[in-house]
Design an enzyme around this catalytic site. Structure first.
Site, PDB file in Angstrom:
ATOM      1  CE  LYS A 111     -11.313 -61.054  -1.579  1.00  0.00           C
ATOM      2  NZ  LYS A 111     -11.819 -62.357  -2.019  1.00  0.00           N
ATOM      3  CE  LYS A 193     -12.912 -56.374  -7.698  1.00  0.00           C
ATOM      4  NZ  LYS A 193     -12.737 -57.791  -7.863  1.00  0.00           N
ATOM      5  CE  LYS A 196     -18.799 -61.661  -5.811  1.00  0.00           C
ATOM      6  NZ  LYS A 196     -18.913 -62.751  -6.762  1.00  0.00           N
TER       7      LYS A 196
HETATM    8  P1  TYM Z   1     -15.630 -63.535  -8.684  1.00  0.00           P
HETATM    9  O1  TYM Z   1     -16.685 -64.441  -8.130  1.00  0.00           O
HETATM   10  O2  TYM Z   1     -15.122 -62.449  -7.815  1.00  0.00           O
HETATM   11  O3  TYM Z   1     -16.133 -62.850  -9.996  1.00  0.00           O
HETATM   12  C1  TYM Z   1     -16.692 -63.594 -11.059  1.00  0.00           C
HETATM   13  C2  TYM Z   1     -16.199 -63.055 -12.385  1.00  0.00           C
HETATM   14  O4  TYM Z   1     -16.569 -61.688 -12.541  1.00  0.00           O
HETATM   15  C3  TYM Z   1     -15.413 -60.916 -12.893  1.00  0.00           C
HETATM   16  N1  TYM Z   1     -15.565 -59.563 -12.347  1.00  0.00           N
HETATM   17  C4  TYM Z   1     -15.544 -58.432 -13.062  1.00  0.00           C
HETATM   18  N2  TYM Z   1     -15.377 -58.201 -14.377  1.00  0.00           N
HETATM   19  C5  TYM Z   1     -15.394 -56.921 -14.786  1.00  0.00           C
HETATM   20  N3  TYM Z   1     -15.568 -55.864 -13.957  1.00  0.00           N
HETATM   21  C6  TYM Z   1     -15.739 -56.036 -12.640  1.00  0.00           C
HETATM   22  N4  TYM Z   1     -15.930 -55.002 -11.842  1.00  0.00           N
HETATM   23  C7  TYM Z   1     -15.720 -57.377 -12.129  1.00  0.00           C
HETATM   24  N5  TYM Z   1     -15.849 -57.913 -10.893  1.00  0.00           N
HETATM   25  C8  TYM Z   1     -15.752 -59.248 -11.042  1.00  0.00           C
HETATM   26  C9  TYM Z   1     -14.260 -61.679 -12.283  1.00  0.00           C
HETATM   27  O5  TYM Z   1     -13.037 -61.360 -12.911  1.00  0.00           O
HETATM   28  C10 TYM Z   1     -14.661 -63.109 -12.512  1.00  0.00           C
HETATM   29  O6  TYM Z   1     -14.331 -63.527 -13.816  1.00  0.00           O
HETATM   30  N6  TYM Z   1     -11.375 -66.131  -8.313  1.00  0.00           N
HETATM   31  C11 TYM Z   1     -12.592 -65.968  -9.096  1.00  0.00           C
HETATM   32  C12 TYM Z   1     -13.465 -67.204  -9.096  1.00  0.00           C
HETATM   33  C13 TYM Z   1     -12.789 -68.453  -9.562  1.00  0.00           C
HETATM   34  C14 TYM Z   1     -12.437 -68.761 -10.903  1.00  0.00           C
HETATM   35  C15 TYM Z   1     -11.872 -70.086 -10.834  1.00  0.00           C
HETATM   36  C16 TYM Z   1     -12.537 -68.096 -12.115  1.00  0.00           C
HETATM   37  C17 TYM Z   1     -12.435 -69.501  -8.789  1.00  0.00           C
HETATM   38  N7  TYM Z   1     -11.893 -70.495  -9.562  1.00  0.00           N
HETATM   39  C18 TYM Z   1     -11.406 -70.713 -12.004  1.00  0.00           C
HETATM   40  C19 TYM Z   1     -12.061 -68.735 -13.263  1.00  0.00           C
HETATM   41  C20 TYM Z   1     -11.512 -70.032 -13.191  1.00  0.00           C
HETATM   42  C21 TYM Z   1     -13.391 -64.840  -8.495  1.00  0.00           C
HETATM   43  O7  TYM Z   1     -13.179 -64.442  -7.375  1.00  0.00           O
HETATM   44  O8  TYM Z   1     -14.414 -64.414  -9.232  1.00  0.00           O
END
Ligand code: TYM
Length: 328
Positions: A111, A193, A196
């Site tokens: 990022k 990957k 969004k």
């Molecule tokens: P975020 O909001 O980017 O994504 C939410 C969840 O979706 C998963 N994910 C994917 N899994 C498979 N293939 C993909 N292409 C893909 N893109 C996204 C992410 O791994 C995630 O599980 N940092 C985290 C949010 C967060 C969090 C936490 C998660 C903040 N605090 C505490 C667990 C526990 C994030 O950016 O997710």
């Protein structure tokens, strides 16, 4: 009961990558575990956001959580900024986080290298806030996608480091990363990957795309010119589509390979488009009902925040005592 915690950022349209990699699992886990799911709006402001969109998407993610089957009676569902303990614990954890370790986080490197503006320091401490989210609830398991593996390692490191320095305080959490669907790839470039925030909307399927859009995007997904129906790393585009098929149909790769071995890609893609649309349809129906009812969604937020605050404050009090803050 063991504790499960996870979070999703309300930034951009959630994709079927978010759904398959994490959210689809959330409702299954709520039966067996004490599950806590957050909408992590404080994480979202580590990149520029338009305030009214952020607010709107927070309602959207909540409606999607509920539409995929999360039950606010069984499960704690809340918005991160409603529970101040997250920011407070983050600060304490910052005091034991190493700059070197944070600068090696691949998400930060990605990022920050893409950003043309000044970098903000919240982007840097993002994974510390994530660790705070998890450690506040004495979490056993964290269902996330593969892209969060390194952040999970940091959360574990910080738990262990704090426990060693101040005596046993945090449970050391484990990730629940699913093997093949922990990483769903872009439909346009299967080296990356599905995301969004991708500028090419044809590279992902949003959880809210309608039937025709889903079918069209799958039809146009990149495959290869081999014309052989294999599940192999030489055919990454096709492999990704087979994984998506398997995740939605809950059938093994083998069954799918047998079904399509004598078919061409276009038949498989047409079926896959229909399959995804069929599986998403009941979620859409629920979602469009829920999103109209802001009063209900706010009720769910309020109840969730109350439950989460109670749990989080227990851990935070302990932490404050151990680091030497006066308690009155
Ligand atoms: P975020 O909001 O980017 O994504 C939410 C969840 O979706 C998963 N994910 C994917 N899994 C498979 N293939 C993909 N292409 C893909 N893109 C996204 C992410 O791994 C995630 O599980 N940092 C985290 C949010 C967060 C969090 C936490 C998660 C903040 N605090 C505490 C667990 C526990 C994030 O950016 O997710």
């Amino acid at each position: 009961k063991k504790i499960v915690f996870s979070g999703v950022q309300p930034s951009g349209n959630l994709t079927i990558g978010n759904y398959l990699g994490a959210i689809k699992n959330f409702s299954k886990l709520q039966e067996e575990y004490n599950a806590i799911y957050s909408i992590v709006d404080m994480h979202s402001i580590t990149v520029p956001q338009i305030p009214k969109d952020l607010r709107q998407r927070t309602y959207q993610v909540l409606a999607l959580y509920l539409a995929t089957g999360l039950d606010p009676e069984k499960t704690t569902i809340f918005v991160q900024s409603h529970v101040s303990a997250h920011a407070e614990l983050c600060w304490v954890l910052n005091s034991i986080s190493y700059m070197g370790q944070l600068s090696r986080m691949t998400q930060f490197k990605d990022k920050s290298s893409k950003s043309e503006e000044n970098l903000n320091s919240a982007l840097f401490t993002y994974p510390v806030l994530m660790a705070a989210d998890i450690l506040l609830y004495q979490t056993d398991f964290v269902p996330v996608g593969e892209d969060q593996r390194q952040h999970m390692e940091l959360a574990r490191d910080l738990a262990i480091r704090f426990n060693n320095k101040y005596s046993d305080t945090f449970k050391v959490p484990e990730n629940l990363i699913q093997k093949e669907i922990g990483k769903i790839y872009s439909l346009k470039n299967p080296e990356f990957k599905m995301s969004k925030s991708d500028s090419d909307i044809n590279s992902y399927i949003s959880m809210l795309d309608d039937r025709d859009t889903i079918i069209r995007k799958i039809k146009r997904a990149v495959t290869d010119s081999l014309g052989e129906f294999n599940y192999s790393d030489e055919q990454k585009g096709l492999k990704n589509l087979i994984n998506i098929y398997s995740a939605f149909s809950e059938e093994s790769i083998e069954i799918i390979l047998n079904r399509y071995k004598n078919e061409n890609y276009s038949k498989f893609k047409a079926d896959l488009g229909e399959l995804i649309a069929d599986k998403m349809e009941p979620i859409h129906n629920e979602y469009y009902k829920l999103i109209k009812d802001k009063a209900y969604l706010e009720d769910v937020m309020r109840n969730g925040a109350e439950k989460a605050r109670r749990l989080a404050s227990k851990t935070l009090r302990k932490v404050y005592r151990k680091v030497g803050f006066v308690q009155i």
